[in-house]
Design a protein around this motif. Structure first.
Motif, PDB file in Angstrom:
ATOM      1  N   HIS A   1       0.818  -1.215   0.000  1.00  0.00           N
ATOM      2  CA  HIS A   1       0.000   0.000   0.000  1.00  0.00           C
ATOM      3  C   HIS A   1       0.855   1.270   0.000  1.00  0.00           C
ATOM      4  O   HIS A   1       0.409   2.323  -0.458  1.00  0.00           O
ATOM      5  N   LEU A   2       2.081   1.159   0.529  1.00  0.00           N
ATOM      6  CA  LEU A   2       2.927   2.349   0.603  1.00  0.00           C
ATOM      7  C   LEU A   2       3.325   2.866  -0.779  1.00  0.00           C
ATOM      8  O   LEU A   2       3.675   4.041  -0.926  1.00  0.00           O
ATOM      9  N   TRP A   3       3.294   1.988  -1.787  1.00  0.00           N
ATOM     10  CA  TRP A   3       3.714   2.372  -3.137  1.00  0.00           C
ATOM     11  C   TRP A   3       2.540   2.617  -4.087  1.00  0.00           C
ATOM     12  O   TRP A   3       2.753   2.846  -5.270  1.00  0.00           O
ATOM     13  N   ALA A   4       1.325   2.609  -3.547  1.00  0.00           N
ATOM     14  CA  ALA A   4       0.145   2.743  -4.408  1.00  0.00           C
ATOM     15  C   ALA A   4       0.115   4.058  -5.170  1.00  0.00           C
ATOM     16  O   ALA A   4      -0.389   4.128  -6.298  1.00  0.00           O
ATOM     17  N   ASP A   5       0.653   5.116  -4.575  1.00  0.00           N
ATOM     18  CA  ASP A   5       0.585   6.433  -5.205  1.00  0.00           C
ATOM     19  C   ASP A   5       1.927   6.887  -5.796  1.00  0.00           C
ATOM     20  O   ASP A   5       2.070   8.050  -6.169  1.00  0.00           O
ATOM     21  N   VAL A   6       2.901   5.976  -5.879  1.00  0.00           N
ATOM     22  CA  VAL A   6       4.165   6.287  -6.556  1.00  0.00           C
ATOM     23  C   VAL A   6       3.974   5.902  -8.022  1.00  0.00           C
ATOM     24  O   VAL A   6       4.164   4.754  -8.411  1.00  0.00           O
ATOM     25  N   LEU A   7       3.590   6.887  -8.814  1.00  0.00           N
ATOM     26  CA  LEU A   7       3.062   6.610 -10.150  1.00  0.00           C
ATOM     27  C   LEU A   7       4.019   6.959 -11.284  1.00  0.00           C
ATOM     28  O   LEU A   7       3.807   6.504 -12.414  1.00  0.00           O
ATOM     29  N   HIS A   8       5.026   7.767 -11.021  1.00  0.00           N
ATOM     30  CA  HIS A   8       5.821   8.316 -12.120  1.00  0.00           C
ATOM     31  C   HIS A   8       7.270   7.832 -12.068  1.00  0.00           C
ATOM     32  O   HIS A   8       8.039   8.238 -11.195  1.00  0.00           O
ATOM     33  N   PRO A   9       7.652   6.951 -12.998  1.00  0.00           N
ATOM     34  CA  PRO A   9       9.041   6.495 -13.043  1.00  0.00           C
ATOM     35  C   PRO A   9       9.982   7.609 -13.481  1.00  0.00           C
ATOM     36  O   PRO A   9       9.601   8.499 -14.246  1.00  0.00           O
ATOM     37  N   ALA A  10      11.207   7.555 -12.973  1.00  0.00           N
ATOM     38  CA  ALA A  10      12.215   8.553 -13.297  1.00  0.00           C
ATOM     39  C   ALA A  10      13.560   7.855 -13.501  1.00  0.00           C
ATOM     40  O   ALA A  10      13.733   6.692 -13.142  1.00  0.00           O
ATOM     41  N   ILE A  11      14.501   8.569 -14.085  1.00  0.00           N
ATOM     42  CA  ILE A  11      15.865   8.043 -14.202  1.00  0.00           C
ATOM     43  C   ILE A  11      16.439   7.942 -12.793  1.00  0.00           C
ATOM     44  O   ILE A  11      16.600   8.947 -12.104  1.00  0.00           O
ATOM     45  N   THR A  12      16.705   6.730 -12.366  1.00  0.00           N
ATOM     46  CA  THR A  12      17.202   6.466 -11.021  1.00  0.00           C
ATOM     47  C   THR A  12      18.629   5.953 -11.138  1.00  0.00           C
ATOM     48  O   THR A  12      18.853   4.863 -11.663  1.00  0.00           O
ATOM     49  N   HIS A  13      19.588   6.736 -10.677  1.00  0.00           N
ATOM     50  CA  HIS A  13      21.008   6.423 -10.862  1.00  0.00           C
ATOM     51  C   HIS A  13      21.413   5.168 -10.103  1.00  0.00           C
ATOM     52  O   HIS A  13      22.152   4.323 -10.613  1.00  0.00           O
ATOM     53  N   ASP A  14      20.978   5.056  -8.853  1.00  0.00           N
ATOM     54  CA  ASP A  14      21.189   3.892  -7.991  1.00  0.00           C
ATOM     55  C   ASP A  14      22.576   3.821  -7.378  1.00  0.00           C
ATOM     56  O   ASP A  14      22.875   2.863  -6.665  1.00  0.00           O
ATOM     57  N   ASP A  15      23.454   4.804  -7.638  1.00  0.00           N
ATOM     58  CA  ASP A  15      24.803   4.739  -7.083  1.00  0.00           C
ATOM     59  C   ASP A  15      25.404   6.137  -6.947  1.00  0.00           C
ATOM     60  O   ASP A  15      26.573   6.360  -7.275  1.00  0.00           O
ATOM     61  N   LEU A  16      24.639   7.075  -6.402  1.00  0.00           N
ATOM     62  CA  LEU A  16      25.066   8.479  -6.346  1.00  0.00           C
ATOM     63  C   LEU A  16      25.900   8.774  -5.099  1.00  0.00           C
ATOM     64  O   LEU A  16      25.606   9.688  -4.342  1.00  0.00           O
ATOM     65  N   HIS A  17      26.943   8.007  -4.902  1.00  0.00           N
ATOM     66  CA  HIS A  17      27.852   8.271  -3.793  1.00  0.00           C
ATOM     67  C   HIS A  17      28.897   9.306  -4.203  1.00  0.00           C
ATOM     68  O   HIS A  17      28.972   9.728  -5.360  1.00  0.00           O
ATOM     69  N   GLY A  18      29.729   9.697  -3.261  1.00  0.00           N
ATOM     70  CA  GLY A  18      30.636  10.820  -3.478  1.00  0.00           C
ATOM     71  C   GLY A  18      31.749  10.592  -4.463  1.00  0.00           C
ATOM     72  O   GLY A  18      32.378  11.547  -4.923  1.00  0.00           O
ATOM     73  N   PHE A  19      32.021   9.328  -4.832  1.00  0.00           N
ATOM     74  CA  PHE A  19      33.035   9.059  -5.840  1.00  0.00           C
ATOM     75  C   PHE A  19      32.469   9.158  -7.247  1.00  0.00           C
ATOM     76  O   PHE A  19      33.223   9.161  -8.222  1.00  0.00           O
ATOM     77  N   ASN A  20      31.147   9.194  -7.363  1.00  0.00           N
ATOM     78  CA  ASN A  20      30.505   9.302  -8.676  1.00  0.00           C
ATOM     79  C   ASN A  20      30.011  10.712  -8.980  1.00  0.00           C
ATOM     80  O   ASN A  20      29.270  10.913  -9.941  1.00  0.00           O
ATOM     81  N   VAL A  21      30.396  11.670  -8.150  1.00  0.00           N
ATOM     82  CA  VAL A  21      30.062  13.079  -8.374  1.00  0.00           C
ATOM     83  C   VAL A  21      31.369  13.865  -8.461  1.00  0.00           C
ATOM     84  O   VAL A  21      32.176  13.833  -7.530  1.00  0.00           O
ATOM     85  N   LEU A  22      31.568  14.558  -9.577  1.00  0.00           N
ATOM     86  CA  LEU A  22      32.777  15.353  -9.763  1.00  0.00           C
ATOM     87  C   LEU A  22      32.452  16.834  -9.684  1.00  0.00           C
ATOM     88  O   LEU A  22      31.384  17.272 -10.149  1.00  0.00           O
ATOM     89  N   PHE A  23      33.389  17.602  -9.116  1.00  0.00           N
ATOM     90  CA  PHE A  23      33.252  19.050  -9.066  1.00  0.00           C
ATOM     91  C   PHE A  23      34.325  19.696  -9.937  1.00  0.00           C
ATOM     92  O   PHE A  23      35.422  19.172 -10.097  1.00  0.00           O
ATOM     93  N   HIS A  24      33.968  20.829 -10.505  1.00  0.00           N
ATOM     94  CA  HIS A  24      34.776  21.509 -11.526  1.00  0.00           C
ATOM     95  C   HIS A  24      36.210  21.767 -11.038  1.00  0.00           C
ATOM     96  O   HIS A  24      36.406  22.154  -9.882  1.00  0.00           O
ATOM     97  N   PRO A  25      37.200  21.563 -11.914  1.00  0.00           N
ATOM     98  CA  PRO A  25      38.591  21.775 -11.499  1.00  0.00           C
ATOM     99  C   PRO A  25      38.888  23.182 -10.995  1.00  0.00           C
ATOM    100  O   PRO A  25      39.736  23.364 -10.120  1.00  0.00           O
TER     101      PRO A  25
END
Length: 301
Positions: free
Chosen positions: A183-207
């Motif tokens: 029942h908790l997911w009954a109203d989760v209706l819209h799929p999105a791009i889900t990265h699944d691994d957004l930890h700090g080694f997969n995010v880069l900041f500008h040099p």
């Protein structure tokens, strides 16, 4: 490079780069090398390429990775690498390969330690904006990218759990608990791009711009899922979220009713997927198990 890669691999990289870009494979640097899989960085410092070469099928499909990558780059407005070519058929060389641009920048886990409190919050706000823009586009179906295969969120989430939780017994208990709380997911209706691994080694900041995100890396695990599962993991991991992050993120993706109840399920899923027998990981896992009314776990098999 010649010391770490067989001559046949070096020649293959030179051939595919010349075919894909019309340029030679200059200034090569080995990133990874083993008996059947090699990764090299080539080109000028400001415009380098990443070339992956595999002699076996142990490495997942490069063509499928490119299809997923191309879909994401055409759907979401976020900074990321561009995949130039991929071939699993060994049509031009006796290897499977892919070529992509290299994103320049410093990993968030390194950058954050060099920022003062104000810049750290500004950096997290920029990250919240980028992740919000990644999650903003609505997909047509939940499931595997780029096509999707499920119309309901819970069905796709269950399929995803069965794919990524290795321990059969733990997987069965967790998916059963998910189904008991359908029942908790009954109203989760819209799929999105889900990265699944957004930890700090997969995010880069500008040099050269300290608080600006220059790229998101490693979309190999991405799928069409509930966007809030990425958010839940980032809220669990140290240093990946803050009030500034959440405010910027919520400008793009409003919170769905019931997220607070679903959040520990998403967080526990990461614990069960990662399945490390360190004390810290087991403690985090058991806190979440208790929160969901599930038996504690002594260790992962």
């Amino acid at each position: 490079m010649t010391q770490l890669m067989p001559r046949a691999v070096i020649e293959a990289i030179e051939n595919v780069v010349r075919f894909a870009t019309g340029q030679g494979a200059s200034n090569a640097e080995v990133i990874h090398a083993d008996e059947d899989y090699w990764i090299a960085s080539i080109g000028e410092p400001s415009a380098r390429l990443i070339v992956k070469i595999a002699s076996s099928n142990r490495v997942p499909s490069f063509e499928k990775a490119k299809a997923k990558h191309d879909f994401i780059t055409s759907t979401a407005q976020v900074p990321m690498a561009r995949m130039i070519a991929a071939d699993d058929g060994r049509t031009r060389i006796p290897f499977r390969y892919s070529i992509q641009t290299r994103v320049l920048g410093e990993e968030w886990f390194t950058r954050r330690s060099r920022l003062d409190d104000g810049d750290r919050e500004r950096a997290l706000a920029n990250l919240g904006d980028v992740v919000g823009r990644l999650h903003l586009p609505r997909l047509s179906m939940f499931g595997t990218l780029p096509m999707g295969q499920e119309t309901e969120c819970l069905a796709a989430l269950l399929a995803h759990c069965r794919e990524i939780i290795r321990d059969q017994s733990i997987r069965a208990r967790f998916t059963e608990h998910l189904e008991q709380n359908a029942h908790l997911w009954a109203d989760v209706l819209h799929p999105a791009i889900t990265h699944d691994d957004l930890h700090g080694f997969n995010v880069l900041f500008h040099p050269h711009r300290p608080v600006e995100v220059s790229g998101i890396l490693d979309f190999d695990k991405a799928w069409g899922g509930p966007a809030e599962s990425d958010l839940a993991r980032m809220e669990l991991w140290r240093g990946m979220s803050s009030q500034s992050f959440l405010a910027a993120y919520r400008d793009h993706v409003p919170e769905l009713a019931g997220y607070g109840e679903r959040r520990p399920f998403y967080q526990l899923l990461w614990c069960l997927e990662f399945a490390q027998n360190t004390q810290d990981h087991l403690d985090t896992t058991n806190v979440l198990l208790a929160r969901l009314g599930m038996p504690s776990l002594k260790r992962f098999s």
